[in-house]
Design a protein around this motif. Structure first.
Motif, PDB file in Angstrom:
ATOM      1  N   HIS B 535      21.879  -8.537 -20.521  1.00 35.18           N
ATOM      2  CA  HIS B 535      23.208  -7.223 -19.630  1.00 35.18           C
ATOM      3  C   HIS B 535      24.437  -7.705 -18.769  1.00 35.18           C
ATOM      4  N   GLY B 536      23.882  -8.911 -17.710  1.00 30.40           N
ATOM      5  CA  GLY B 536      24.060  -9.434 -16.514  1.00 30.40           C
ATOM      6  C   GLY B 536      24.068  -7.464 -15.524  1.00 30.40           C
ATOM      7  N   ARG B 537      23.336  -6.661 -15.219  1.00 28.25           N
ATOM      8  CA  ARG B 537      23.639  -5.788 -14.738  1.00 28.25           C
ATOM      9  C   ARG B 537      23.028  -6.028 -13.661  1.00 28.25           C
ATOM     10  N   ILE B 538      23.455  -5.462 -11.963  1.00 30.92           N
ATOM     11  CA  ILE B 538      22.505  -5.649 -10.961  1.00 30.92           C
ATOM     12  C   ILE B 538      21.842  -4.827 -11.031  1.00 30.92           C
ATOM     13  N   ALA B 539      20.457  -5.058 -11.039  1.00 29.97           N
ATOM     14  CA  ALA B 539      19.050  -4.098 -10.807  1.00 29.97           C
ATOM     15  C   ALA B 539      18.722  -4.312  -9.523  1.00 29.97           C
ATOM     16  N   VAL B 540      18.341  -3.434  -9.340  1.00 25.84           N
ATOM     17  CA  VAL B 540      17.878  -2.616  -7.348  1.00 25.84           C
ATOM     18  C   VAL B 540      16.353  -1.531  -7.947  1.00 25.84           C
ATOM     19  N   ASN B 541      16.001  -2.621  -6.386  1.00 26.05           N
ATOM     20  CA  ASN B 541      14.379  -2.444  -6.933  1.00 26.05           C
ATOM     21  C   ASN B 541      14.560  -2.275  -5.169  1.00 26.05           C
ATOM     22  N   PHE B 542      14.129  -0.140  -4.940  1.00 23.03           N
ATOM     23  CA  PHE B 542      13.891   0.135  -3.959  1.00 23.03           C
ATOM     24  C   PHE B 542      12.074  -0.184  -3.083  1.00 23.03           C
ATOM     25  N   GLN B 543      12.210  -1.649  -2.259  1.00 21.60           N
ATOM     26  CA  GLN B 543      10.556  -2.025  -2.815  1.00 21.60           C
ATOM     27  C   GLN B 543       9.687  -1.745  -1.750  1.00 21.60           C
ATOM     28  N   ASN B 544       8.608  -0.938  -1.929  1.00 16.81           N
ATOM     29  CA  ASN B 544       8.010  -0.234  -0.534  1.00 16.81           C
ATOM     30  C   ASN B 544       7.052  -1.527  -0.101  1.00 16.81           C
ATOM     31  N   ASP B 545       6.433  -1.750   1.385  1.00 16.32           N
ATOM     32  CA  ASP B 545       5.808  -3.298   1.646  1.00 16.32           C
ATOM     33  C   ASP B 545       4.545  -3.478   1.499  1.00 16.32           C
ATOM     34  N   GLY B 546       3.042  -1.906   1.105  1.00 10.57           N
ATOM     35  CA  GLY B 546       1.946  -1.932   0.885  1.00 10.57           C
ATOM     36  C   GLY B 546       1.594  -2.292  -0.436  1.00 10.57           C
ATOM     37  N   ASP B 547       3.048  -1.900  -1.436  1.00 10.47           N
ATOM     38  CA  ASP B 547       2.862  -2.194  -2.314  1.00 10.47           C
ATOM     39  C   ASP B 547       2.609  -3.541  -2.824  1.00 10.47           C
ATOM     40  N   LEU B 548       4.142  -5.029  -2.147  1.00  8.79           N
ATOM     41  CA  LEU B 548       5.019  -5.775  -2.292  1.00  8.79           C
ATOM     42  C   LEU B 548       3.023  -6.484  -1.482  1.00  8.79           C
ATOM     43  N   MET B 549       2.596  -6.175  -1.181  1.00 11.37           N
ATOM     44  CA  MET B 549       1.343  -6.916  -0.529  1.00 11.37           C
ATOM     45  C   MET B 549       0.344  -7.232  -1.342  1.00 11.37           C
ATOM     46  N   TYR B 550       0.384  -6.470  -2.424  1.00 14.04           N
ATOM     47  CA  TYR B 550      -0.756  -6.882  -3.248  1.00 14.04           C
ATOM     48  C   TYR B 550      -0.570  -7.354  -4.604  1.00 14.04           C
ATOM     49  N   VAL B 551       0.798  -8.488  -4.446  1.00 15.70           N
ATOM     50  CA  VAL B 551       1.297  -9.040  -5.437  1.00 15.70           C
ATOM     51  C   VAL B 551       2.734 -10.114  -5.397  1.00 15.70           C
ATOM     52  N   PRO B 552       2.475 -10.291  -4.284  1.00 15.13           N
ATOM     53  CA  PRO B 552       3.948 -11.174  -3.256  1.00 15.13           C
ATOM     54  C   PRO B 552       4.536 -12.373  -4.059  1.00 15.13           C
ATOM     55  N   GLY B 553       3.442 -12.863  -4.871  1.00 16.67           N
ATOM     56  CA  GLY B 553       3.527 -13.711  -5.926  1.00 16.67           C
ATOM     57  C   GLY B 553       4.675 -13.632  -6.366  1.00 16.67           C
ATOM     58  N   ILE B 554       4.827 -12.289  -6.946  1.00 15.58           N
ATOM     59  CA  ILE B 554       5.834 -11.835  -8.044  1.00 15.58           C
ATOM     60  C   ILE B 554       7.484 -12.551  -7.062  1.00 15.58           C
ATOM     61  N   LEU B 555       7.832 -12.399  -5.959  1.00 14.25           N
ATOM     62  CA  LEU B 555       9.337 -12.657  -5.573  1.00 14.25           C
ATOM     63  C   LEU B 555       9.124 -14.579  -6.274  1.00 14.25           C
ATOM     64  N   TRP B 556       8.079 -15.561  -5.799  1.00 15.38           N
ATOM     65  CA  TRP B 556       7.925 -16.669  -6.184  1.00 15.38           C
ATOM     66  C   TRP B 556       8.494 -17.188  -8.290  1.00 15.38           C
ATOM     67  N   THR B 557       7.906 -15.945  -8.583  1.00 11.52           N
ATOM     68  CA  THR B 557       8.220 -15.628 -10.461  1.00 11.52           C
ATOM     69  C   THR B 557      10.346 -15.452 -10.232  1.00 11.52           C
ATOM     70  N   ALA B 558       9.742 -14.459 -10.006  1.00 11.76           N
ATOM     71  CA  ALA B 558      11.542 -14.055  -9.693  1.00 11.76           C
ATOM     72  C   ALA B 558      12.453 -15.117  -9.234  1.00 11.76           C
ATOM     73  N   ALA B 559      12.180 -16.254  -8.618  1.00 11.81           N
ATOM     74  CA  ALA B 559      12.859 -16.921  -7.851  1.00 11.81           C
ATOM     75  C   ALA B 559      12.865 -18.229  -9.006  1.00 11.81           C
ATOM     76  N   HIS B 560      11.721 -18.435  -9.650  1.00  9.28           N
ATOM     77  CA  HIS B 560      11.428 -19.659 -10.523  1.00  9.28           C
ATOM     78  C   HIS B 560      12.103 -19.794 -11.903  1.00  9.28           C
ATOM     79  N   HIS B 561      11.978 -17.762 -13.213  1.00  8.01           N
ATOM     80  CA  HIS B 561      12.205 -17.896 -13.520  1.00  8.01           C
ATOM     81  C   HIS B 561      14.477 -17.601 -13.126  1.00  8.01           C
ATOM     82  N   ARG B 562      14.586 -17.295 -12.355  1.00 12.00           N
ATOM     83  CA  ARG B 562      15.820 -17.013 -11.712  1.00 12.00           C
ATOM     84  C   ARG B 562      16.344 -15.739 -12.518  1.00 12.00           C
TER      85      ARG B 562
END
Lengths: 116, 658
Positions: B535-562
């Motif tokens: 839909h061309g929307r800007i998705a906004v995520n307030f990201q907690n640090d502890g949460d991201l440390m569980y699955v930091p690989g998600i950033l790679w997935t976001a990059a890989h799939h653009r």
């Protein structure tokens, strides 16, 4: 709400606290109070500037008298844990209070573009 | 987790397999000869057999028709080496028939057949494979995706290990009533398993670890069975109360040839959601219409914009304030009937819609040494509930909350029931109510405006503080996106945005995790952002640090799939909820407050985590760590520009705890 009586009461209390802080200046008391505010974990719910959060109400700036402040800490009515004198001594609480009182008003709403 | 690349067993690693280059080359030559001989021998055997059967040998055309390969292989060889029409091709057809656009997975050999079919038979398009670095991430992506797309994606899990990795995120989806379709690779036939690891990755009942918190599962033993079970699973997962489901996908079914001839494709027939009983709805309408101060409380109610619109219609008909528990985006915060919890104290009739915790709406239980329970609403307030919670059938996990004896409990999907309820309220409304409704409207309009102004005023406290205040994070972000088509895709530990951002569309926020299992935030945000991307929307995520440390690989997935996403870190360098819990315990026991007790085991500041560097290493655009609040707005402007170019962005902000 600020009232003249509140200001007078607050200033009087600051005088009492100055004596209570064993001759140190209010600024010294506030500086040490900031350290104790952190050490004793007040910031955890109320924020480093006492601004409050979803976990605890705003506590600064305040005109709350020390006696009321002490009651809120020693015998809180709601979710806040009770801090006993044996774990949080009176002199420490006084210094924390001095710090809380030293926190200044934030910028006015109209001076913050992001809040317009 | 042990994966395919490590699956050579000690038994397989014999001297025979340890060939040096010289013997390898010689072996290849010898093998070529042997293959030729074997082919000849096989041909001879076949001829002999054919002659024994006194039948004419097959023509070349017949042979091609039988084995489908116009090459030099005999039928026996073909059977030995090749599989045409593998079963997993049919499985892909089934997924396509369900309009499943994505299969999120961390690759595993128990579904290698399905994987190959998805890529080569399906062309990696509808469904497209999403490469995840952990099954927990894959399921949480599905969780966030559903809440925007309104349909599930599939998650392929690698046998026993994949299911166990996925389990936490499955639990979150279960608690949050979100459909996710799990496909669990497995090898049932012990005689067909490869030696070694494949045994460790197989189970007689591999879904068992998660069965307490999924709606349904099955272990198909044939392809038609797989087709029916997959369609049934999808159908059940989408029917309120929605939830995750699992279908075991046997390795041999995937890898072996399907039977010749067209196979039936079961048709998906969506189930109409249950509606509240008509008589009960009329009774509820009477109570509400005659109430002096009706209040609506809503949690996981709106499935889509229609749900929001229906709730606005009911609230306006009643001029009843709406208290939104934010399990979904249910009601516009810009509407004057959007009110705070304080309204409950004056209510004489409370209508709860899809409440997960009715008891908690009406009572409080304080976390003090003596846990006292207090009713926080009027003693004479009557409580009506409409929802699907009473249709749940699981008992072990206690996410159903404390029992509450509602005065009128209506089983049914609340959104599906709203239209009839509103109509019944109109019919039941006493004629002399017009002035009462007008008075209510006037009071609530004033209160709504006043409340918004109060929150704005509160936001200025700590505005220039470092670490950066959460109010400033929220409002600087709002200023960066408010003129775009935006969507909030995260849960968070601050609430400014729910009062100060203008939320009037269902997609403006997606609620929380459901089970409060850490590790949901990042992946769910990326999954939701994936759905917003169309839909061309800007998705906004307030990201907690502890949460991201569980699955930091998600950033790679976001990059890989653009997948474009604006992540703004709420980096308080701690599992701060636990900091407060330890502080509470210390205070209760009157010890350890004068030191670092509450920090031990709870903080993430020694060393501080450089999330900008982490994100950069995983291929996304980053800024920070930002400690001076003045640096935040420029970074956000730059970040939003990058997101608009389709890039995932992370801005690390060292923040106040809450």
């Amino acid at each position: 709400m600020r009232t003249i009586a509140g200001w007078v009461f607050g200033l009087g209390l600051l005088g009492v606290l100055t004596i209570g802080l064993q001759g140190r200046t209010l600024a010294q008391g506030a500086a040490e109070g900031r350290e104790l505010f952190v050490t004793y974990g007040c910031w955890q719910c109320h924020g480093y500037e006492g601004q409050g959060s979803v976990a605890g109400p705003r506590i600064a700036p305040t005109l709350l008298p020390y006696a009321a402040f002490e009651v809120l800490v020693r015998r809180p009515a709601n979710l806040m844990p009770a801090y006993a004198p044996s774990a949080l001594p009176d002199d420490v609480l006084q210094e924390i209070f001095a710090f809380v009182q030293s926190i200044e008003e934030p910028p006015a709403l109209e001076d913050i573009p992001a809040l317009q | 987790m042990t994966k395919t690349t490590q699956e050579t067993t000690p038994e397989q690693n014999t001297d025979e397999t340890r060939l040096d280059r010289r013997s390898f080359i010689a072996g290849v030559s010898a093998t070529g000869v042997a293959l030729g001989s074997a082919a000849t021998t096989a041909g001879a055997q076949q001829t002999a057999q054919t002659e024994h059967m006194a039948a004419a040998p097959p023509s070349e055309a017949q042979r091609v028709a039988d084995v489908g390969t116009p090459d030099e292989y005999s039928a026996d060889e073909h059977e030995k080496y090749f599989v045409d029409n593998p079963g997993s091709d049919y499985m892909i057809d089934v997924l396509r028939s369900l309009n499943i656009d994505y299969v999120a997975t961390n690759p595993g050999s128990s579904f290698r057949g399905l994987h190959e079919s998805l890529v080569n038979y399906g062309g990696n398009s509808k469904p497209e494979l999403l490469t995840c670095t952990h099954e927990e991430q894959a399921v949480a992506m599905g969780h966030g995706y559903y809440k925007v797309a309104g349909k599930p994606l599939a998650v392929a899990c690698h046998g026993t290990v994949g299911i166990q990795h996925a389990s936490m995120a499955v639990y979150n989806a279960w608690c949050d009533r979100v459909p996710v379709v799990l496909i669990a690779g497995n090898h049932l036939d012990a005689t067909q398993r490869r030696l070694g690891v494949e045994w460790a990755h197989s189970a007689t009942d591999c879904v068992r670890p998660i069965r307490d918190y999924i709606k349904w599962d099955d272990t198909p033993v044939s392809l038609p069975h797989f087709g029916e079970s997959m369609v049934r699973a999808y159908k059940l997962s989408m029917t309120p109360p929605a939830g995750p489901v699992a279908v075991v996908c046997d390795g041999h079914l995937q890898e072996e040839a399907a039977e010749h001839g067209p196979m039936a494709m079961p048709r998906m027939s969506p189930t109409q959601p249950p509606r509240g009983d008509a008589n009960a709805v009329e009774e509820a309408a009477r109570w509400l219409a005659e109430a002096e101060s009706p209040v609506i409380v809503v949690d996981r109610m709106a499935h889509n914009q229609e749900g929001v619109d229906l709730l606005v219609e009911l609230a306006e008909t009643l001029q009843a304030p709406v208290v939104d528990r934010r399990g979904r985006m249910n009601f516009p915060n810009t509407h004057y009937l959007y009110q705070g919890r304080g309204e409950l104290s004056r209510a004489d009739v409370i209508l709860g819609l899809e409440l997960n915790d009715v008891f908690g709406v009406v009572n409080s239980v304080r976390d003090i040494a003596h846990k006292d329970t207090r009713r926080t609403v009027r003693p004479d307030a009557r409580v009506i509930t409409i929802g699907v919670n009473d249709l749940y059938m699981k008992s072990n996990y206690q996410n159903f909350q404390r029992y509450f004896d509602a005065d009128l409990s209506i089983a049914g999907d609340a959104q599906a029931t709203l239209a009839s309820l509103t109509e019944a309220v109109r019919n039941a409304m006493p004629r002399n109510r017009r002035s009462t409704l007008a008075d209510r409207e006037e009071r609530l309009r004033a209160q709504h405006a006043r409340r918004r102004q109060e929150v704005l005023d509160t936001a200025r406290y700590g505005w220039n503080a470092s670490p950066v205040s959460t109010a400033r994070i929220a409002m600087e972000t709002w200023n960066a996106v408010k003129d775009k088509d935006w969507a909030l895709v995260s849960q968070q530990f601050f609430t400014w945005q729910f009062d100060l951002w203008d939320m009037d569309r269902h997609y403006h926020h997606i609620g929380g995790s459901g089970g409060a299992g850490v590790g949901y935030g990042g992946p769910a945000a990326v999954g939701a952002a994936l759905a917003h991307r169309d839909h061309g929307r800007i998705a906004v995520n307030f990201q907690n640090d502890g949460d991201l440390m569980y699955v930091p690989g998600i950033l790679w997935t976001a990059a890989h799939h653009r997948i474009p996403l604006l992540s703004v870190m709420h980096n308080n360098r701690a599992y701060h909820q636990e900091v407060m819990h330890l502080q509470r315990m210390s205070a209760r026991r009157r010890r350890g407050l004068d030191g670092a007790a509450a920090r031990i085991g709870n903080v993430l500041d020694d060393p501080p985590i450089d999330f900008a560097a982490l994100g950069k290493s995983l291929g996304i655009w980053t800024a920070g760590p930002i400690e001076d609040p003045k640096d935040l707005a420029p970074a956000l402007r730059e970040g939003v520009a990058m997101v608009e170019q389709g890039v995932p962005v992370l801005i690390d902000v060292v923040a106040q705890p809450r």
